[in-house]
Scaffold this active site. Sequence first.
Site, PDB file in Angstrom:
ATOM      1  N   CYS A  25       0.832  -1.196   0.000  1.00 46.28           N
ATOM      2  CA  CYS A  25       0.000   0.000   0.000  1.00 46.28           C
ATOM      3  C   CYS A  25       0.871   1.252   0.000  1.00 46.28           C
ATOM      4  O   CYS A  25       2.044   1.207   0.355  1.00 46.28           O
ATOM      5  CB  CYS A  25      -0.833   0.075   1.275  1.00 46.28           C
ATOM      6  SG  CYS A  25      -1.827  -1.374   1.583  1.00 46.28           S
ATOM      7  N   GLY A  51       0.473   0.015  -5.049  1.00 46.47           N
ATOM      8  CA  GLY A  51      -0.816  -0.670  -4.973  1.00 46.47           C
ATOM      9  C   GLY A  51      -1.715  -0.221  -6.097  1.00 46.47           C
ATOM     10  O   GLY A  51      -1.943   0.976  -6.252  1.00 46.47           O
TER      11      GLY A  51
END
Length: 493
Positions: A25, A51
């Site tokens: 992320c 991501g």
Amino acid sequence: MPPAHPFDTSYLQAGEDGDKLKEECGVFGVTGVADASNFVALGLHALQHRGQEAGGIVSHDPEQGFQSARRFGYVRDNFTSQDVMQTLPGPLAIGHVRYSTAGSKGQTAIRDVQPFFGEFAMGGAAIAHNGNITNANALRRELIERGSIFQSSSDSECIIHLMARSLQRTIPERMEDALRRVEGAFSIVAMTRTKLIGVRDPLGVRPLVLGKIGEGWALSSETCALDIIGAEFIREIAPGEMVVITDKGVESQFPFRPQKPRFCIFEHVYFSRPDSILGGRSVYETREAIGRELAKEAPVEADLVCPVPDSGTPAAIGYSLQSGIPYAMGIIRNQYMGRTFIEPTEQIRNMGVRLKLNVNRALIRGKRVILVDDSVVRGTTSRKIKEMILDAGAKEVHFRIASPPTAWPCFYGVDTPQREKLLAATMSEEEMRDHLQVDSLKFISLDGLYRAVGEAKGRNSDQPQYCDACFSGEYPVIPSDQVEEGFQMKAAE
Ligand code: SF4
């Protein structure tokens, strides 16, 4: 399931068959500027490599309160239209791009897309988390037993529930309280109505940086996202540090028991963008230094050094500079795969790596080629690339890998295949060479990698300076959920 997208080639972008480790992320937040969400959208766009599955933004406006938008797919496809962006007003916003590492892996449900939001007695708060909580199962069980109702399958939601149960007075204090219960890796960007908050776990496994933009401030996973909004890079958030940013400035505190930092060494090798700064050094320069080390450790007579694009490029340049063997773009990457008009049918999927990479035949024919790649995970892509190079008439193929053999899974926020699927978990270097059917295969040593990231004496085996668990099997935080599920840790030597 994410909706089928006619142009979706994400199955190719990170290795067409899951043959690359995928960063988990990216997080970004801005305060003190008009229309903060526009800056957050730009920041997330610069962090898209961390991501690609989904993204979300939460903003706060004094009149309209908290607003949020969460979408599947790329930032550029979701957070560029006025229709969406005008629903996210205000001077304070945070955002998140996601590749699922916990929760519904590969099948993100919209409820798993961050930032998560919680309404507390003292006001609302939103959080965006990069990393992975290694005791999330135990925490979730305990919280459910005590009445918490989970909305998502994400480990990060535990933080919101722990905050809700805290008896502390303010949201930053509740967050501290919650994070003291959490094990594993976290770099968090959070917000209340008036505060932008950044926190890094005590080992500092995942990155987080602070920037200044006009009168306002920004927090980001990487410095490259500060550049895109014209923010000045001020400093990294230190391991174990929490910063609370208001209109009065940045307040820093260290609420956790101090520990020796263990930053993820793989961020230097592959995950971070080469134009970012990590630990005071350009990622590009570090990767070039890795290539130089590799050339010293594993020389071979050859005619050309070629990168496997794009992540192998700086290391290939370093290898070439050190060895004196000419560098060449022997493999060309199709930059526009992400926008192809090809439907991902079975037949197209089977073309696999050829859709993304093509060999520069005129350069390769009759040559002894050194191919430099960042890592070997399952080995499937390496094998196909080798076949393409030989088909193009290369005389010899030598693989040089800019990381040590990846023999252990990551539990700190990087998607890794199960241990049995990692080539290096089941084969020696010689066996891998035979399996890949190349003339030679060499990985940089762990000490060589440490030297390249600036540790002149190499790895301190008594107290390693970085997290290198995916290479060494030495986990700085016991992955308790996984151990409970049967994962076998490496036996102590
Ligand atoms: S296990 Fe590997 S990828 Fe995961 S945090 Fe540690 S060094 Fe990084």
